[in-house]
Design an enzyme around this catalytic site. Structure first.
Site, PDB file in Angstrom:
ATOM      1  N   ASN A  50      41.391  40.841  47.080  1.00  0.00           N
ATOM      2  CA  ASN A  50      41.712  42.239  46.806  1.00  0.00           C
ATOM      3  C   ASN A  50      40.770  43.147  47.590  1.00  0.00           C
ATOM      4  OD1 ASN A  50      39.747  41.245  44.881  1.00  0.00           O
ATOM      5  ND2 ASN A  50      40.111  43.014  43.566  1.00  0.00           N
ATOM      6  N   GLU A  52      39.810  47.237  47.660  1.00  0.00           N
ATOM      7  CA  GLU A  52      39.942  48.552  47.048  1.00  0.00           C
ATOM      8  C   GLU A  52      39.775  49.657  48.081  1.00  0.00           C
ATOM      9  OE1 GLU A  52      38.406  47.261  42.612  1.00  0.00           O
ATOM     10  OE2 GLU A  52      37.064  48.456  43.856  1.00  0.00           O
ATOM     11  N   ASN A  53      40.114  50.878  47.654  1.00  0.00           N
ATOM     12  CA  ASN A  53      40.065  52.013  48.548  1.00  0.00           C
ATOM     13  C   ASN A  53      39.635  53.236  47.752  1.00  0.00           C
ATOM     14  OD1 ASN A  53      41.289  54.417  50.000  1.00  0.00           O
ATOM     15  ND2 ASN A  53      41.769  52.777  51.443  1.00  0.00           N
ATOM     16  N   ALA A  54      38.867  54.118  48.373  1.00  0.00           N
ATOM     17  CA  ALA A  54      38.421  55.339  47.689  1.00  0.00           C
ATOM     18  C   ALA A  54      39.611  56.195  47.268  1.00  0.00           C
ATOM     19  CB  ALA A  54      37.492  56.137  48.596  1.00  0.00           C
ATOM     20  N   TYR A  56      42.066  55.686  45.500  1.00  0.00           N
ATOM     21  CA  TYR A  56      42.644  54.826  44.473  1.00  0.00           C
ATOM     22  C   TYR A  56      44.014  55.348  44.059  1.00  0.00           C
ATOM     23  CZ  TYR A  56      42.588  51.789  40.396  1.00  0.00           C
ATOM     24  OH  TYR A  56      42.877  50.818  39.484  1.00  0.00           O
ATOM     25  N   CYS A  61      46.231  43.999  46.661  1.00  0.00           N
ATOM     26  CA  CYS A  61      45.971  42.850  45.795  1.00  0.00           C
ATOM     27  C   CYS A  61      45.766  41.593  46.627  1.00  0.00           C
ATOM     28  CB  CYS A  61      47.140  42.633  44.849  1.00  0.00           C
ATOM     29  SG  CYS A  61      47.394  43.967  43.662  1.00  0.00           S
ATOM     30  N   GLU A  63      47.045  38.643  46.157  1.00  0.00           N
ATOM     31  CA  GLU A  63      48.310  37.950  46.382  1.00  0.00           C
ATOM     32  C   GLU A  63      49.071  38.568  47.556  1.00  0.00           C
ATOM     33  OE1 GLU A  63      47.536  38.048  41.866  1.00  0.00           O
ATOM     34  OE2 GLU A  63      47.198  39.341  43.601  1.00  0.00           O
ATOM     35  N   CYS A  94      49.760  41.066  39.179  1.00  0.00           N
ATOM     36  CA  CYS A  94      50.320  42.302  38.634  1.00  0.00           C
ATOM     37  C   CYS A  94      51.844  42.292  38.805  1.00  0.00           C
ATOM     38  CB  CYS A  94      49.700  43.516  39.317  1.00  0.00           C
ATOM     39  SG  CYS A  94      50.248  43.768  41.027  1.00  0.00           S
ATOM     40  N   CYS A  97      53.013  42.420  42.464  1.00  0.00           N
ATOM     41  CA  CYS A  97      52.783  41.152  43.174  1.00  0.00           C
ATOM     42  C   CYS A  97      53.752  40.070  42.703  1.00  0.00           C
ATOM     43  CB  CYS A  97      51.340  40.701  43.031  1.00  0.00           C
ATOM     44  SG  CYS A  97      50.233  41.624  44.116  1.00  0.00           S
TER      45      CYS A  97
END
Length: 139
Positions: A50, A52-54, A56, A61, A63, A94, A97
């Protein structure tokens, strides 16, 4: 011709790759790392973590990353999937996914839910996404 991989070897290899992927996750906001490894019908392994990004929730993910790597590798058929995360609760894919996995995997495909210590539970895509909509619905 690719020889089939023995289940024990497949699981050991997939668990090792999932753990490495989980450790590479970019999770500065949640601190919750996930690694995923899929095994294709031809016996190839593809991993993802995974990211993440600022902005959000514009992250990716694990997967989805593994699926993108598989497609980029020229394959489109998932035989098994391993998803690894830490904590007391199972780390399952999730909803988004689950649908992405279903695009490349029949309902009977096993999804192994893992911790760094090993497989905790195995479910099929049909159990994770009952009465799913897949490519065959468009034919």
């Amino acid at each position: 011709m690719t020889q089939p991989i023995a289940i024990e070897t497949e699981q050991a290899s997939a668990l090792k790759l999932a753990k490495v992927a989980m450790q590479k996750a970019y999770v500065p906001y949640s601190g919750f790392s996930v690694g995923a490894v899929l095994v294709t019908q031809s016996g190839q392994f593809y991993s993802g973590c995974n990211v993440e990004n600022a902005a959000y929730p514009e992250g990716t993910c694990a997967e989805a990353g593994a699926i993108a790597a598989m497609v980029n590798g020229g394959e489109q058929a998932i035989a098994a999937l391993y998803v690894m995360g830490e904590g007391d609760v199972l780390v399952t894919p999730c909803g988004g996914c689950r649908q992405k996995i279903r695009e490349f995997a029949p309902p009977s495909t096993p999804v192994h839910i893992c911790s760094p210590d090993g497989i905790r539970q195995t479910l099929t895509i049909a159990e994770l996404l009952p009465a799913s909509f897949g490519p065959e619905n468009l034919k």
